[in-house]
Design an enzyme around this catalytic site. Structure first.
Site, PDB file in Angstrom:
ATOM      1  N   GLU A 130       0.839  -1.207   0.000  1.00 53.96           N
ATOM      2  CA  GLU A 130       0.000   0.000   0.000  1.00 53.96           C
ATOM      3  C   GLU A 130       0.869   1.251   0.000  1.00 53.96           C
ATOM      4  OE1 GLU A 130      -2.552   1.830   0.017  1.00 53.96           O
ATOM      5  OE2 GLU A 130      -4.395   0.752   0.471  1.00 53.96           O
TER       6      GLU A 130
ATOM      7  N   GLU B  18      -4.610  -5.917  10.051  1.00 51.45           N
ATOM      8  CA  GLU B  18      -3.839  -4.729   9.677  1.00 51.45           C
ATOM      9  C   GLU B  18      -3.592  -3.829  10.881  1.00 51.45           C
ATOM     10  OE1 GLU B  18      -5.486  -2.637   6.400  1.00 51.45           O
ATOM     11  OE2 GLU B  18      -5.227  -4.295   5.003  1.00 51.45           O
TER      12      GLU B  18
ATOM     13  N   ASN C  76     -11.479   6.864   1.723  1.00 55.85           N
ATOM     14  CA  ASN C  76     -10.244   6.118   1.486  1.00 55.85           C
ATOM     15  C   ASN C  76      -9.249   6.988   0.719  1.00 55.85           C
ATOM     16  OD1 ASN C  76      -8.338   4.064   0.840  1.00 55.85           O
ATOM     17  ND2 ASN C  76      -9.926   2.509   0.889  1.00 55.85           N
TER      18      ASN C  76
ATOM     19  N   ASP D 201      -9.773   2.201  -4.591  1.00 55.74           N
ATOM     20  CA  ASP D 201      -8.979   2.278  -3.357  1.00 55.74           C
ATOM     21  C   ASP D 201      -8.178   3.570  -3.410  1.00 55.74           C
ATOM     22  OD1 ASP D 201      -7.429   1.792  -1.088  1.00 55.74           O
ATOM     23  OD2 ASP D 201      -7.362  -0.357  -1.463  1.00 55.74           O
TER      24      ASP D 201
END
Length: 363
Positions: free
Chosen positions: A71, A183, A216, A267
């Protein structure tokens, strides 16, 4: 590239280093073979206007592998390297363009998610669990906390982050980092809503959006007059909302720009100098309403096939689909980098992929 012995050895060394990193973290490395033919069929043109952005003799490359969930890529031109998060492994990684090697930049990174480079070349990071804060890494390596509370209550789980030309820092604060143990650490939210925040140059923090459910990714248009934000829990699909940005940072004129239909999942994303949105894409995990027979079992399968959805979708400033870059893994986030700011880095599940394009990042 000329396939000299040195180049082959360097490539083999990079793969070996990624494999060792993966083994050390208990993650997985995956082999990838770039397409031998030009133009790369992985770059699918959905509208002829995208033709000017495709480099005929460029192909998708895998530059790193061995992560559990890659990410938040951010490129640093001063050093010629990419930083990105490997969230479940609780580390920030570094890919060096000069050597082709990937290493651990920071272990015990408080489950860092989104990263960005500020206008002074410093790393700003969303630590989206445990500490639940926004930090800046100074040039000497010291870490400065920029925000960890709003109105006396802890932030939820800072997710993605951008820096505006006036040095204000904008970030989203959904719940993902405190929803479970994968996470980060499962904890109770203290904020009543999932917000988008602005940290002014003087350090004052304000909630600029409070009505989105789990915001997001976010990014500005090239002229910074528009702010785009992904709503993860959009109805009926994930969406990108567009807002007008006032001189004082106030937002207005909420408009739905993109609706991720066809089981797609928005995302993170970035914007190029022409205002096009390059968006991480993949399956949203939605199941079919009825089970089907699979080997004698009644199985609820995905509504869309991951292998058809994994990659990057490109939209023009009006939200029209221009292209799809097909990847073997779901792309969570991306950024532009390279010496000419025309190399698209795509953080995709276990790996990071790259593609040279005839487009340049807006920031």
């Amino acid at each position: 590239m000329n396939f000299t012995r040195r180049n082959l050895m360097a490539g083999a060394g990079a793969v070996a280093a990624s494999t060792l990193l993966a083994r050390a973290a208990g993650a997985q490395s995956f082999a990838f073979t770039p397409n031998q033919r030009y133009p790369d069929p992985a770059v699918q043109i959905l509208d002829p206007s995208f033709g000017k952005y495709r480099l005929y003799s460029s192909t998708v490359e895998q530059v790193a592998t061995g992560m559990r969930w890659a990410e938040g890529p951010a490129y640093f031109p001063e050093g010629g390297y990419l930083l990105f998060s490997d969230i479940p492994n609780n580390r920030i990684m570094k890919f060096d363009e000069k050597t082709g090697q990937t290493s651990v930049f920071r272990a015990n990174a408080n489950y860092a998610n989104g990263n960005a480079r500020d206008r002074q070349g410093r790393l700003v990071t969303c630590e989206h669990s445990v500490t639940r804060r926004i930090t800046r890494t100074e040039k000497d390596g010291k870490i400065t906390v920029l925000a960890d509370k709003f109105e006396g209550k802890r932030l939820n789980a800072p997710n993605d982050i951008v820096v505006k030309s006036d040095d204000s820092i904008w970030f989203t604060d959904p719940l993902f980092g405190i929803n479970g143990e994968w996470e980060g650490k499962k904890e109770k939210a203290e904020q009543a809503t999932t917000n988008v925040y602005r940290i002014a140059k003087d350090g004052k923090i304000s909630a600029v959006l409070t009505d989105l459910v789990n915001p997001n990714g976010l990014a500005f248009s090239p002229d910074e007059k528009k702010l785009y934000v992904v709503e993860w829990k959009g109805t009926p699909n994930r969406s990108i909302w567009s807002y007008n940005v006032g001189d004082d940072g106030a937002l207005s004129g909420k408009t739905k720009l993109i609706d991720a239909a066809d089981q797609g999942s928005l995302d993170g994303f970035r914007v190029d100098r022409d205002g096009n949105l390059w968006c991480g894409w993949g399956s949203n995990g939605a199941l079919q309403s009825e089970p089907t027979d699979v080997g004698g079992r009644r199985v609820f399968q995905l509504r869309g096939k991951s292998e058809d959805l994994d990659g990057v979708m490109v939209f023009n400033p009006e939200g029209k689909p221009l292209a799809f870059i097909k990847l073997p893994e779901r792309c969570a986030n991306l950024c532009f980098g390279g010496p000419k700011n025309n190399r698209l880095y795509m953080a995709s599940s276990h790996s990071v992929y790259a593609l040279y394009v005839e487009a340049h990042g807006a920031v």
